[in-house]
Write an enzyme that holds these catalytic residues in place. Sequence first.
Site, PDB file in Angstrom:
ATOM      1  N   ARG A  10       0.701  -1.487   0.170  1.00 42.11           N
ATOM      2  CA  ARG A  10      -0.032  -0.045  -0.010  1.00 42.11           C
ATOM      3  C   ARG A  10       0.782   1.209   0.151  1.00 42.11           C
ATOM      4  NH1 ARG A  10      -5.365   0.494   1.767  1.00 42.11           N
ATOM      5  NH2 ARG A  10      -4.988   2.444   1.669  1.00 42.11           N
ATOM      6  N   GLY A  29       0.116   5.475   9.636  1.00 38.35           N
ATOM      7  CA  GLY A  29       1.002   4.251  10.125  1.00 38.35           C
ATOM      8  C   GLY A  29       2.482   4.734  10.397  1.00 38.35           C
ATOM      9  N   HIS A 165       7.404  -7.358   8.207  1.00 34.97           N
ATOM     10  CA  HIS A 165       6.818  -6.679   9.315  1.00 34.97           C
ATOM     11  C   HIS A 165       6.180  -7.595  10.329  1.00 34.97           C
ATOM     12  CE1 HIS A 165       7.746  -2.483   8.476  1.00 34.97           C
ATOM     13  NE2 HIS A 165       7.724  -3.043   7.086  1.00 34.97           N
ATOM     14  N   LYS A 278      -4.636 -11.539  16.976  1.00 36.86           N
ATOM     15  CA  LYS A 278      -4.492 -10.531  17.921  1.00 36.86           C
ATOM     16  C   LYS A 278      -4.841 -10.956  19.544  1.00 36.86           C
ATOM     17  CE  LYS A 278      -3.003  -7.340  15.488  1.00 36.86           C
ATOM     18  NZ  LYS A 278      -1.442  -6.498  15.636  1.00 36.86           N
ATOM     19  N   ASP A 372       2.385 -11.840  17.286  1.00 42.08           N
ATOM     20  CA  ASP A 372       2.474 -10.401  16.577  1.00 42.08           C
ATOM     21  C   ASP A 372       3.990 -10.010  16.131  1.00 42.08           C
ATOM     22  OD1 ASP A 372       1.419  -8.072  15.756  1.00 42.08           O
ATOM     23  OD2 ASP A 372       0.631  -7.435  17.630  1.00 42.08           O
ATOM     24  N   LYS A 379       4.070   0.102  21.969  1.00 39.04           N
ATOM     25  CA  LYS A 379       5.281   1.144  22.309  1.00 39.04           C
ATOM     26  C   LYS A 379       4.498   2.597  22.385  1.00 39.04           C
ATOM     27  CE  LYS A 379       8.878  -1.333  20.279  1.00 39.04           C
ATOM     28  NZ  LYS A 379      10.105  -1.369  19.208  1.00 39.04           N
TER      29      LYS A 379
HETATM   30  C1  GDG Z   1       2.362  -5.141  11.215  1.00 36.80           C
HETATM   31  C2  GDG Z   1       2.511  -6.200  12.222  1.00 36.80           C
HETATM   32  C3  GDG Z   1       4.219  -4.742  13.410  1.00 36.80           C
HETATM   33  C4  GDG Z   1      -4.826   1.050  15.545  1.00 36.80           C
HETATM   34  N1  GDG Z   1      -6.062   1.449  15.859  1.00 36.80           N
HETATM   35  C5  GDG Z   1      -6.249   2.790  15.598  1.00 36.80           C
HETATM   36  C6  GDG Z   1      -4.874   3.124  14.949  1.00 36.80           C
HETATM   37  N2  GDG Z   1      -4.104   2.087  15.243  1.00 36.80           N
HETATM   38  C7  GDG Z   1      -2.679   2.161  14.994  1.00 36.80           C
HETATM   39  C8  GDG Z   1      -1.834   2.066  16.054  1.00 36.80           C
HETATM   40  C9  GDG Z   1      -0.685   1.200  15.539  1.00 36.80           C
HETATM   41  C10 GDG Z   1      -1.088   0.717  14.411  1.00 36.80           C
HETATM   42  O1  GDG Z   1      -2.285   0.986  14.184  1.00 36.80           O
HETATM   43  C11 GDG Z   1      -1.145  -0.717  14.470  1.00 36.80           C
HETATM   44  O2  GDG Z   1      -0.056  -1.131  14.456  1.00 36.80           O
HETATM   45  P1  GDG Z   1       0.601  -2.597  15.118  1.00 36.80           P
HETATM   46  O3  GDG Z   1       2.037  -2.887  14.986  1.00 36.80           O
HETATM   47  O4  GDG Z   1      -0.183  -2.987  16.258  1.00 36.80           O
HETATM   48  O5  GDG Z   1      -0.078  -3.979  14.014  1.00 36.80           O
HETATM   49  P2  GDG Z   1      -0.247  -4.270  12.509  1.00 36.80           P
HETATM   50  O6  GDG Z   1      -1.190  -3.341  11.943  1.00 36.80           O
HETATM   51  O7  GDG Z   1      -0.852  -5.511  12.292  1.00 36.80           O
HETATM   52  O8  GDG Z   1       1.210  -4.335  11.707  1.00 36.80           O
HETATM   53  C12 GDG Z   1       2.980  -5.815  13.222  1.00 36.80           C
HETATM   54  C13 GDG Z   1       3.772  -3.810  12.310  1.00 36.80           C
HETATM   55  O9  GDG Z   1       3.351  -4.484  11.213  1.00 36.80           O
HETATM   56  C14 GDG Z   1       4.937  -2.780  12.124  1.00 36.80           C
HETATM   57  O10 GDG Z   1       6.177  -3.451  11.643  1.00 36.80           O
HETATM   58  O11 GDG Z   1       4.280  -4.088  14.632  1.00 36.80           O
HETATM   59  O12 GDG Z   1       3.243  -7.024  14.310  1.00 36.80           O
HETATM   60  O13 GDG Z   1       1.371  -7.140  12.151  1.00 36.80           O
HETATM   61  O14 GDG Z   1       0.140   2.419  15.025  1.00 36.80           O
HETATM   62  O15 GDG Z   1      -1.686   3.212  16.778  1.00 36.80           O
HETATM   63  N3  GDG Z   1      -4.723   4.481  14.674  1.00 36.80           N
HETATM   64  C15 GDG Z   1      -5.870   5.328  14.760  1.00 36.80           C
HETATM   65  N4  GDG Z   1      -7.086   5.258  15.166  1.00 36.80           N
HETATM   66  C16 GDG Z   1      -7.354   3.676  15.604  1.00 36.80           C
HETATM   67  O16 GDG Z   1      -8.506   3.471  15.709  1.00 36.80           O
HETATM   68  N5  GDG Z   1      -5.655   6.554  14.427  1.00 36.80           N
END
Ligand code: GDG
Length: 735
Positions: A10, A29, A165, A278, A372, A379
């Site tokens: 993306r 992101g 990732h 999750k 994950d 963080k």
């Molecule tokens: C992949 C890997 C790895 C979530 N809800 C809202 C929102 N978010 C943002 C969070 C965070 C992001 O989304 C989620 O990041 P994660 O790391 O938890 O998970 P994945 O999307 O599955 O990402 C993961 C990542 O890549 C990076 O390499 O850590 O393991 O699966 O930033 O804050 N943001 C907003 N509203 C929401 O309701 N604005």
Amino acid sequence: MSKTIIVSNRLPVKITENDGEYMLSPSEGGLATGLGSIYKQNDNIWIGWPGLEITEDDKKEKIIRQLKQQSLLPVFLSQEEISEYYEGFSNDVLWPVFHYYASTYANYKQSNWDFYQKVNEKFKDAVLKTAKPGDTIWVHDYQLMLLPALIREEQPDLAIGFFLHIPFPSYEMFRLIPWRAELIHGVLGADLIGFHTFDDVRHFLNAATRILPVTSSANIISDGERSIVVESFPMGIDEKKYASLPNDPQVKKDIKLIQDTFKNIKLVVTIDRLDYSKGILQRLQAFEHLLEQYPQYKEKIALYMVVVPSRDTVPQYAQLRDQIDKRVGSINAVYRTMDWTPIHYYYRSLPIEMLSALYYTADICLVTPMRDGMNLVSKEYVASRINNDGVLILSEMAGASKELIDALIVNPNNTVEVADTIIRAINMPLDEQQRRMQQMRQMVSKFNISHWVKIFMDKLKEVIQFQRSMQTRYIGSATQQSIINRYAKTNKRIIFLDYDGTLVDFKSNIEQASPDEELYRILIQLTEDPANHVVLISGRRHENLAEWFGDHRIDLVAEHGAWFKKQKTSWHKLPGLSAQWKHDILPILETYVDRTPGTFIEKKSYSLVWHYRKAQKGLGELRAGELMNNLKYLANDKGLQLLPGDKVVEIKNMEINKGKAALTLIDNNNYDFIMALGDDYTDEDIFKALPEGAVTIKIGSSLSAAKFYLRTPGEARRLLKNLTENSAVDKLIND
Ligand code: GDG
């Protein structure tokens, strides 16, 4: 000027259509933030799918123009491509397998794989259209695992990095995928491969060396031609942004609202995308257990659960959403009171201000994925705790748990443990909260997203420099010609040749590696020139070398220098050597043979060798390490040296050394051309011992003290052949 091209599935923007006009808004992101500093500089660009299907050419043109202003380049995908490559292969095969859900969710459909290849090709075309020699390409994530090799095949000199990732699973999981070899091959097209954790690195090295004929030494994979570095780069967040958000007026308002709603209530926050990895249902189970076991916390605790909609047109995800709905409903129905609801559940995406307000107010952040890659939410919570209080409960299955070791670490499958840990967090004294949070904040602040980008890019540069230096050391046609010129001009030469791995390929049966016709011809050609003194210097037994080369005009050095045989004379051994030590070492080696099927001991006069090339893969290496450890002190006491070689461990007298042996032969003989070819550890002693002007050549591309290298015994033979044939031509011309 060279540029950096970032490629991900993306693009880092959200595009919305309104009356035929397109609106671009930046995506929030972490990746977009971290790489923002890069892709907007110079001529750098980001290539990816814009996130919506566009079929008309004029609309495509319009989007291309708009994106170009932001250094973005779209790859348009049809609905079919999206459903087969993205929803199909990426999310129905790679995602479940890599998150250890192969048996429940993976669906190995051939047409998905066909499209995955096709779309990776499409991305390759987009990259190659803009890439110029000297550019750096950084490919992201599991949707594009074939891309590095596809680019490499057409533009071998580009610097390519790849980052995954999500977790890289253990070999036992990964091997289930029918197209596992193609996937590994694809990723190995990169120069640097990055993962979040060291476990992912280990898993990848293991899978790569088991599935493809490549070797690894520490964290470097070699495919015979190139060295590929595999390393962990734990991704960070934009820590400053999260630490400053609580001062934003909107965030302040939201904080006030939350605090007013949850007065005298301990607030536990969870934020996830809708996904089975999750652990959302398991978490609800743990919370229910808590309410059941600790009724005294009724009306004193609340779970604020945000689930961000994702992929819910896919049946499995819709089913998960329904299950969550039901579970939340039933828990609330059982435990709710007139003025208290245990779970506040939101199935939607929140504005970043509200997110920040939640992080700031939550007493506890509960992050309990089943798997994950990293998990950035944990963080972000830490970065938002600007007063250093609050407790993070973190699943040991998240990559982040390897860094945030001051969190309360739990096994997400252990319902009782998770419930008890929430209680422990509620009752944690402030000073303990602060001690833990301070440590974690330091970590999150130092290893932030810019740091992550910087260390990845720096490492990629270093790898490229290393590869370039290797390239200059490789004997290409120009270097070969200059060696031939030197050879032709000299009259008194000595040439040291190792045998196994240098003149013949490695065989799994040591008896099989006997010299062939071609090799004899090459050696005869070399020795026919009276200016040449050829020495075969090997670790093999002297009887063995005598059998093969006893009648040739070659000096033989056997057992790494324990035995010498000048042409047409008999063997003599290095004086003063003892073999008494063998009585003590042999029984130890025998226990390793008894315990490790497929291994055996080779007995030489002054050394013992334990061979494990036929042992079960991995087990041999493990036992070799154990054996080395076991013999460490005993070997020292007895003046022995332990040599870990290619699928062998050799134990020999310290005084025996190929380097010393080579010097004895050179001794005051005024050679005007000295050359040595060797492939392993023991040959390094020769490379180091020979005088400065010697032409030292390593067979294989790993680190070496040799000045040059060739890739295979085949190349070594060709060089020796060319030395005699081409130098004869040179001479004819010069005379
Ligand atoms: C992949 C890997 C790895 C979530 N809800 C809202 C929102 N978010 C943002 C969070 C965070 C992001 O989304 C989620 O990041 P994660 O790391 O938890 O998970 P994945 O999307 O599955 O990402 C993961 C990542 O890549 C990076 O390499 O850590 O393991 O699966 O930033 O804050 N943001 C907003 N509203 C929401 O309701 N604005």
